[in-house]
Design a protein around this motif. Structure first.
Motif, mmCIF file in Angstrom:
data_model
loop_
_atom_site.group_PDB
_atom_site.id
_atom_site.type_symbol
_atom_site.label_atom_id
_atom_site.label_comp_id
_atom_site.label_asym_id
_atom_site.label_seq_id
_atom_site.Cartn_x
_atom_site.Cartn_y
_atom_site.Cartn_z
ATOM 1 N N ASP A 163 0.714 -1.285 -0.181
ATOM 2 C CA ASP A 163 -0.020 -0.029 0.026
ATOM 3 C C ASP A 163 1.094 1.315 -0.142
ATOM 4 N N GLY A 164 2.014 0.988 0.155
ATOM 5 C CA GLY A 164 3.074 2.149 0.166
ATOM 6 C C GLY A 164 3.188 2.857 1.500
ATOM 7 N N LYS A 165 2.456 2.560 2.435
ATOM 8 C CA LYS A 165 2.512 3.506 3.561
ATOM 9 C C LYS A 165 2.482 2.505 4.898
ATOM 10 N N THR A 166 2.241 1.264 4.904
ATOM 11 C CA THR A 166 2.338 0.651 6.156
ATOM 12 C C THR A 166 3.595 -0.008 6.501
ATOM 13 N N MET A 167 4.163 0.704 7.473
ATOM 14 C CA MET A 167 5.787 0.289 7.768
ATOM 15 C C MET A 167 5.909 -1.090 8.452
ATOM 16 N N THR A 168 6.835 -1.863 8.165
ATOM 17 C CA THR A 168 6.941 -3.147 8.710
ATOM 18 C C THR A 168 7.583 -2.943 10.152
ATOM 19 N N GLY A 169 8.463 -1.566 10.297
ATOM 20 C CA GLY A 169 9.309 -1.428 11.608
ATOM 21 C C GLY A 169 10.885 -1.935 11.258
ATOM 22 N N LEU A 170 10.956 -2.308 10.482
ATOM 23 C CA LEU A 170 12.404 -2.610 10.139
ATOM 24 C C LEU A 170 13.300 -1.392 9.738
ATOM 25 N N ALA A 171 12.737 -0.310 9.181
ATOM 26 C CA ALA A 171 13.599 0.894 9.216
ATOM 27 C C ALA A 171 13.967 1.460 10.458
ATOM 28 N N GLY A 172 12.957 1.465 11.534
ATOM 29 C CA GLY A 172 13.102 2.197 12.754
ATOM 30 C C GLY A 172 14.160 0.902 13.488
ATOM 31 N N TYR A 173 14.024 -0.135 13.300
ATOM 32 C CA TYR A 173 15.015 -1.084 14.004
ATOM 33 C C TYR A 173 16.283 -0.703 13.706
ATOM 34 N N LEU A 174 16.661 -0.735 12.233
ATOM 35 C CA LEU A 174 17.865 -0.486 11.814
ATOM 36 C C LEU A 174 18.425 0.923 12.245
ATOM 37 N N LYS A 175 17.513 1.965 12.111
ATOM 38 C CA LYS A 175 17.906 3.170 12.572
ATOM 39 C C LYS A 175 18.247 3.276 14.032
ATOM 40 N N GLU A 176 17.408 2.756 14.832
ATOM 41 C CA GLU A 176 17.723 2.955 16.392
ATOM 42 C C GLU A 176 19.139 2.280 16.623
ATOM 43 N N ARG A 177 19.484 1.229 15.912
ATOM 44 C CA ARG A 177 20.701 0.620 16.195
ATOM 45 C C ARG A 177 21.901 1.260 15.516
ATOM 46 N N GLY A 178 21.629 2.406 14.669
ATOM 47 C CA GLY A 178 22.845 3.088 14.146
ATOM 48 C C GLY A 178 23.210 2.731 12.730
ATOM 49 N N ILE A 179 22.318 1.561 12.133
ATOM 50 C CA ILE A 179 22.745 1.172 11.039
ATOM 51 C C ILE A 179 22.483 2.207 9.923
ATOM 52 N N ASP A 180 23.207 2.371 8.954
ATOM 53 C CA ASP A 180 23.135 3.120 7.781
ATOM 54 C C ASP A 180 23.270 2.524 6.377
ATOM 55 N N THR A 181 23.868 1.194 6.446
ATOM 56 C CA THR A 181 24.119 0.600 4.925
ATOM 57 C C THR A 181 23.742 -0.862 5.190
ATOM 58 N N VAL A 182 22.741 -1.195 3.864
ATOM 59 C CA VAL A 182 22.371 -2.652 4.002
ATOM 60 C C VAL A 182 22.753 -3.100 2.810
ATOM 61 N N PHE A 183 23.016 -4.695 2.850
ATOM 62 C CA PHE A 183 23.258 -5.264 1.730
ATOM 63 C C PHE A 183 22.365 -6.447 1.567
ATOM 64 N N VAL A 184 21.542 -6.474 0.627
ATOM 65 C CA VAL A 184 20.554 -7.219 0.288
ATOM 66 C C VAL A 184 20.775 -8.455 -0.444
ATOM 67 N N THR A 185 20.485 -9.579 0.120
ATOM 68 C CA THR A 185 20.558 -11.004 -0.772
ATOM 69 C C THR A 185 19.188 -11.798 -0.532
ATOM 70 N N GLY A 186 19.057 -13.011 -1.242
ATOM 71 C CA GLY A 186 18.058 -13.747 -1.017
ATOM 72 C C GLY A 186 17.113 -13.771 -2.425
ATOM 73 N N LEU A 187 15.814 -13.969 -2.024
ATOM 74 C CA LEU A 187 14.924 -14.477 -3.272
ATOM 75 C C LEU A 187 13.751 -13.343 -3.103
ATOM 76 N N ALA A 188 13.237 -13.110 -4.311
ATOM 77 C CA ALA A 188 13.519 -13.257 -5.698
ATOM 78 C C ALA A 188 14.268 -11.845 -6.117
ATOM 79 N N THR A 189 15.269 -11.915 -6.748
ATOM 80 C CA THR A 189 15.745 -10.673 -7.352
ATOM 81 C C THR A 189 14.816 -9.556 -7.355
ATOM 82 N N ASP A 190 13.995 -9.960 -8.436
ATOM 83 C CA ASP A 190 13.033 -9.116 -8.965
ATOM 84 C C ASP A 190 11.772 -8.653 -8.629
ATOM 85 N N PHE A 191 11.585 -9.371 -7.247
ATOM 86 C CA PHE A 191 10.414 -9.119 -6.487
ATOM 87 C C PHE A 191 11.011 -8.673 -5.011
ATOM 88 N N CYS A 192 11.118 -9.579 -4.085
ATOM 89 C CA CYS A 192 11.288 -9.182 -2.867
ATOM 90 C C CYS A 192 12.590 -8.495 -2.582
#
Ligand code: VGL
Ligand code: ZN
Length: 244
Positions: A163-192
């Protein structure tokens, strides 16, 4: 005698200079070797949807899906922070073709939030199909984000539902922990993977996709389209061997 080079010597000098210039030119044409990237304490590895549903024998198998498992296990050693995601649908989820009369898997339908690709029933909450792949060994992972659990809204992205607006909480989690860089892996490249990487960029994270640690569904050009969107958005496309 004055020290004037003989014509013979100057010709040889010129030839040698030309050869040297030639080498320089060839070197300039060769693509620059990607610099290695060293994840630090502010980096997180995001392992997207490495679940039974997305490998052979699952309900929505991605070609070569299981091949990412040993690579991701190895990459994990380079990270202090690891987040895992699971596609986690209700029975009768709106993203299932079976929930729409007359629709078949891989067709689309209009949802209030936009066009939705319709999938075979997959990754139903609590099923073996939705479990993480048994060979995935990520004992250090500290968070599992489940997504797509709202019956009427899909969520390819680990950050924001479709829906483009309901947050999962992941951004807050990462930011609260001072994380500024993510490396994405997994399935599927063109969707998730792509939707997660695109939202990571939008949310201000420096974002890498480790291409060989992903596999694609590639539906009607979706893979090329996903890479174009990611590249345009500033997502960095790297290989596992670029990580030190
Ligand atoms: C995914 C299609 C449907 C994915 C999830 O993990 O890429 N693709 N649900
Ligand atoms: Zn799904």
């Amino acid at each position: 005698m004055t020290a004037i080079a003989s014509p013979d010597i100057s010709r040889r000098f010129l030839l040698r200079s030309a050869a040297a210039l030639g080498l320089v030119a060839v070197g300039a044409l060769r693509p620059a070797r990607a610099q290695t990237v060293k994840p630090d304490a502010k980096s997180a590895l995001i392992v997207v949807d490495v679940q039974n549903c997305f490998v052979d024998g699952g309900t929505l198998p991605v070609k070569g899906g299981a091949e990412v498992v040993p690579l991701i296990n190895k990459l994990a050693a380079s990270f202090d922070n690891i987040v895992v995601t699971q596609d986690w649908h209700t029975p009768g989820h709106a993203s299932f073709a079976s929930s729409h009369a007359g629709k078949k898997p891989f067709e689309t339908t209009a949802m209030p939030y936009g066009t939705q690709v319709l999938w075979p029933d997959h990754c139903v909450q609590g099923s073996d199909d939705a479990a993480l792949h048994k060979d995935l060994k990520l004992p250090k992972a500290e968070l599992i984000i489940r997504k797509g659990f709202n019956k009427n809204v899909d969520s390819y992205s680990a950050f924001v539902e479709a829906d483009g607006k309901t947050m999962t909480g992941l951004a807050g989690y990462l930011k609260e922990r001072g994380i500024d860089t993510v490396f994405v892996t997994g399935l599927a490249t063109d969707f998730c993977v792509a939707w997660t990487a695109l939202d990571a960029r939008k949310l201000g994270f420096t974002t890498y996709v480790i291409e060989d640690a992903t596999r694609a569904i590639d539906l009607n050009g979706s893979l090329a389209n996903a890479w174009k969107q990611m590249t345009d958005a500033g997502v960095k496309r790297i290989k596992a061997s670029d990580i030190s």
